[in-house]
Design a protein around this motif. Structure first.
Motif, PDB file in Angstrom:
ATOM      1  N   GLU A   1       0.811  -1.207   0.000  1.00  0.00           N
ATOM      2  CA  GLU A   1       0.000   0.000   0.000  1.00  0.00           C
ATOM      3  C   GLU A   1       0.853   1.269   0.000  1.00  0.00           C
ATOM      4  O   GLU A   1       0.337   2.361   0.186  1.00  0.00           O
ATOM      5  N   ALA A   2       2.142   1.137  -0.211  1.00  0.00           N
ATOM      6  CA  ALA A   2       3.009   2.313  -0.267  1.00  0.00           C
ATOM      7  C   ALA A   2       2.552   3.228  -1.391  1.00  0.00           C
ATOM      8  O   ALA A   2       2.165   2.774  -2.469  1.00  0.00           O
ATOM      9  N   MET A   3       2.602   4.541  -1.136  1.00  0.00           N
ATOM     10  CA  MET A   3       2.060   5.507  -2.086  1.00  0.00           C
ATOM     11  C   MET A   3       3.112   6.519  -2.530  1.00  0.00           C
ATOM     12  O   MET A   3       2.816   7.682  -2.763  1.00  0.00           O
ATOM     13  N   TYR A   4       4.350   6.044  -2.667  1.00  0.00           N
ATOM     14  CA  TYR A   4       5.430   6.939  -3.098  1.00  0.00           C
ATOM     15  C   TYR A   4       6.394   6.174  -3.978  1.00  0.00           C
ATOM     16  O   TYR A   4       6.728   5.017  -3.705  1.00  0.00           O
ATOM     17  N   TRP A   5       6.832   6.831  -5.071  1.00  0.00           N
ATOM     18  CA  TRP A   5       7.827   6.251  -5.960  1.00  0.00           C
ATOM     19  C   TRP A   5       9.220   6.723  -5.555  1.00  0.00           C
ATOM     20  O   TRP A   5       9.522   7.916  -5.624  1.00  0.00           O
ATOM     21  N   ASP A   6      10.081   5.796  -5.179  1.00  0.00           N
ATOM     22  CA  ASP A   6      11.469   6.161  -4.921  1.00  0.00           C
ATOM     23  C   ASP A   6      12.239   6.342  -6.224  1.00  0.00           C
ATOM     24  O   ASP A   6      13.109   7.205  -6.333  1.00  0.00           O
ATOM     25  N   TRP A   7      11.905   5.535  -7.225  1.00  0.00           N
ATOM     26  CA  TRP A   7      12.627   5.560  -8.497  1.00  0.00           C
ATOM     27  C   TRP A   7      12.291   6.793  -9.328  1.00  0.00           C
ATOM     28  O   TRP A   7      13.071   7.218 -10.183  1.00  0.00           O
ATOM     29  N   ASN A   8      11.129   7.360  -9.064  1.00  0.00           N
ATOM     30  CA  ASN A   8      10.694   8.569  -9.780  1.00  0.00           C
ATOM     31  C   ASN A   8      10.054   9.463  -8.731  1.00  0.00           C
ATOM     32  O   ASN A   8       8.837   9.530  -8.641  1.00  0.00           O
ATOM     33  N   PRO A   9      10.855  10.127  -7.897  1.00  0.00           N
ATOM     34  CA  PRO A   9      10.348  10.752  -6.670  1.00  0.00           C
ATOM     35  C   PRO A   9       9.039  11.511  -6.843  1.00  0.00           C
ATOM     36  O   PRO A   9       8.939  12.457  -7.607  1.00  0.00           O
ATOM     37  N   GLY A  10       8.038  11.036  -6.142  1.00  0.00           N
ATOM     38  CA  GLY A  10       6.711  11.648  -6.205  1.00  0.00           C
ATOM     39  C   GLY A  10       5.671  10.692  -5.658  1.00  0.00           C
ATOM     40  O   GLY A  10       5.890   9.474  -5.563  1.00  0.00           O
ATOM     41  N   TYR A  11       4.531  11.243  -5.281  1.00  0.00           N
ATOM     42  CA  TYR A  11       3.446  10.448  -4.697  1.00  0.00           C
ATOM     43  C   TYR A  11       2.620   9.750  -5.779  1.00  0.00           C
ATOM     44  O   TYR A  11       2.437  10.276  -6.880  1.00  0.00           O
ATOM     45  N   ILE A  12       2.130   8.586  -5.431  1.00  0.00           N
ATOM     46  CA  ILE A  12       1.142   7.894  -6.261  1.00  0.00           C
ATOM     47  C   ILE A  12      -0.220   8.436  -5.838  1.00  0.00           C
ATOM     48  O   ILE A  12      -0.616   8.292  -4.679  1.00  0.00           O
ATOM     49  N   PHE A  13      -0.929   9.047  -6.754  1.00  0.00           N
ATOM     50  CA  PHE A  13      -2.203   9.686  -6.406  1.00  0.00           C
ATOM     51  C   PHE A  13      -3.313   8.662  -6.224  1.00  0.00           C
ATOM     52  O   PHE A  13      -4.133   8.785  -5.315  1.00  0.00           O
ATOM     53  N   LEU A  14      -3.344   7.700  -7.124  1.00  0.00           N
ATOM     54  CA  LEU A  14      -4.343   6.625  -7.032  1.00  0.00           C
ATOM     55  C   LEU A  14      -3.666   5.308  -7.350  1.00  0.00           C
ATOM     56  O   LEU A  14      -2.915   5.207  -8.325  1.00  0.00           O
ATOM     57  N   LYS A  15      -3.907   4.321  -6.504  1.00  0.00           N
ATOM     58  CA  LYS A  15      -3.380   2.976  -6.727  1.00  0.00           C
ATOM     59  C   LYS A  15      -4.551   2.000  -6.766  1.00  0.00           C
ATOM     60  O   LYS A  15      -5.283   1.833  -5.780  1.00  0.00           O
ATOM     61  N   LEU A  16      -4.739   1.380  -7.912  1.00  0.00           N
ATOM     62  CA  LEU A  16      -5.773   0.354  -8.088  1.00  0.00           C
ATOM     63  C   LEU A  16      -5.086  -0.910  -8.581  1.00  0.00           C
ATOM     64  O   LEU A  16      -4.430  -0.898  -9.626  1.00  0.00           O
ATOM     65  N   GLU A  17      -5.236  -1.986  -7.826  1.00  0.00           N
ATOM     66  CA  GLU A  17      -4.647  -3.262  -8.194  1.00  0.00           C
ATOM     67  C   GLU A  17      -5.698  -4.352  -8.088  1.00  0.00           C
ATOM     68  O   GLU A  17      -6.659  -4.242  -7.315  1.00  0.00           O
ATOM     69  N   GLY A  18      -5.505  -5.400  -8.894  1.00  0.00           N
ATOM     70  CA  GLY A  18      -6.451  -6.493  -8.842  1.00  0.00           C
ATOM     71  C   GLY A  18      -6.023  -7.674  -9.679  1.00  0.00           C
ATOM     72  O   GLY A  18      -4.885  -7.758 -10.144  1.00  0.00           O
ATOM     73  N   ILE A  19      -6.953  -8.576  -9.872  1.00  0.00           N
ATOM     74  CA  ILE A  19      -6.728  -9.795 -10.643  1.00  0.00           C
ATOM     75  C   ILE A  19      -7.825  -9.905 -11.698  1.00  0.00           C
ATOM     76  O   ILE A  19      -8.993  -9.612 -11.428  1.00  0.00           O
TER      77      ILE A  19
END
Length: 273
Positions: free
Chosen positions: A155-173
Motif C-alpha cells: 500500500e506504499a504511495m510513493y515512488w522512490d525511483w521517480n520521486p513523487g506520490y502515487i495519487f491513485l493505486k488500483l490493483e487487482g486480478i
C-alpha cells in the motif's frame, strides 16, 4: 384524547423554543456566522451499485472484462467547501491531506474541524498531492505524507525511483490480464515535474450537492456521504481495457486514467448529528 394531543403540542413547542440555533423545520437552520463547527466527509468506495469488497468481489468493467480488486488507495487534498452564493471556505493546507484506503475503514471518513458556520452546497478537492507539497522539505511531509514510514509495501504511495506520490493505486486480478500471475495494476501519479515539465495527473473534483445543504453550526456536525465508483476508472473519455493495459504507471496513457477517475465521485446523502 384531547389532553394527550395538547400535551404533545406543548412538548413540541417547548423543544422548538429551547433550540437556540436550529429552528423547528429541518430545512430552516439558523446560522450564526460568528461560530464554528465540524464537518465529516465519508468516502464510500463502490463498484457500480455494489459495495467494493477487496479480494472477493467479482466485477465487470465497461469492456466486459471480469476483475477482482485487491488494493484501492487514493489521496484527497486541498479541500474547499462551496456555498450557493459563490463563496467558499478552503481548509487550511496543512490540515487538508488525506489518504483513503479501502483496507482501512477509519481512513474513509475525514473530519474537518473549526469550519465557519454556514450552509454548504458542494465540495471541491484534488485527487493527489499538489506540486508545492510534493517538492517541500521532507520535514513538512509527515503523517500519511511521510515517505519513510508509511503503509506496508503493498500500500506504499510513493515512488522512490521517480520521486513523487502515487495519487491513485488500483490493483487487482483479472483472467484477461497479460501478466503471468493475472494481476493488473494502475499506479497514477505525476505533479508536472520539479525542474522540467512532465506528466501532470493532478485532477480537481467538484461535487455539487444538488440542492441539498450541509449545515454547519456549533451544534450540528453534518456528514457528507460520497460514493467513489471504481467502474468510472475504466470508463469515461477513454475506455480502459485490462487486457490492452494490464499495468500503467508513469506513461502518457496514465493521463487518460486520471481523466476517467476525476468523475468517480458523486453525492449519496447528507445527514447531521
Amino acid at each position: 384524547m384531547k389532553l394527550k394531543y395538547l400535551s404533545v403540542s406543548l412538548l413540541l413547542s417547548f423543544l422548538c423554543a429551547s433550540m437556540a440555533l436550529v429552528s423547528c423545520s429541518n430545512d430552516d437552520v439558523v446560522i450564526d456566522p460568528t461560530t464554528k463547527g465540524d464537518l465529516r466527509i465519508e468516502f464510500d468506495n463502490v463498484v457500480g451499485d455494489r459495495d467494493l469488497a477487496l479480494n472477493t468481489g467479482n466485477y465487470q468493467n465497461a469492456a466486459g472484462e471480469a476483475f477482482t480488486v485487491t488494493t484501492l488507495n487514493y489521496y484527497v487534498s486541498n479541500i474547499k467547501l462551496l456555498q450557493a452564493d459563490g463563496s467558499s471556505y478552503t481548509i487550511p493546507k496543512d490540515s487538508s491531506y488525506f489518504l483513503i484506503r479501502e483496507s482501512n475503514s477509519e481512513s474513509q471518513t475525514v473530519t474537518l474541524k473549526n469550519i465557519p458556520a454556514g450552509e454548504y452546497t458542494g465540495v471541491q478537492f484534488i485527487i493527489g498531492v499538489d506540486s508545492l507539497k510534493s517538492v517541500s522539505d521532507i520535514s513538512q511531509r509527515t503523517g500519511i505524507l511521510d515517505i519513510g514510514s508509511g503503509p506496508t509495501n503493498d500500500e506504499a504511495m510513493y515512488w522512490d525511483w521517480n520521486p513523487g506520490y502515487i495519487f491513485l493505486k488500483l490493483e487487482g486480478i483479472s483472467p484477461v490480464a497479460t501478466s503471468a500471475n493475472s494481476k493488473f495494476y494502475y499506479h497514477i501519479g505525476g505533479f508536472g515535474g520539479r525542474t522540467a515539465k512532465t506528466i501532470n495527473n493532478l485532477r480537481t473534483v467538484k461535487v455539487d450537492f444538488g440542492g441539498k445543504k450541509a449545515s454547519v453550526t456549533k451544534d450540528l456536525s453534518p456528514e457528507v456521504h460520497l460514493l467513489a465508483d471504481v467502474l468510472k476508472v475504466f470508463s469515461g473519455s477513454t475506455q480502459l481495457s485490462i487486457k490492452a493495459n494490464t499495468g500503467v504507471m508513469f506513461t502518457d496513457f496514465s493521463q487518460n486514467i486520471a481523466n476517467n477517475y476525476v468523475n468517480m465521485f458523486t453525492l449519496d446523502h447528507i445527514h447531521a448529528d
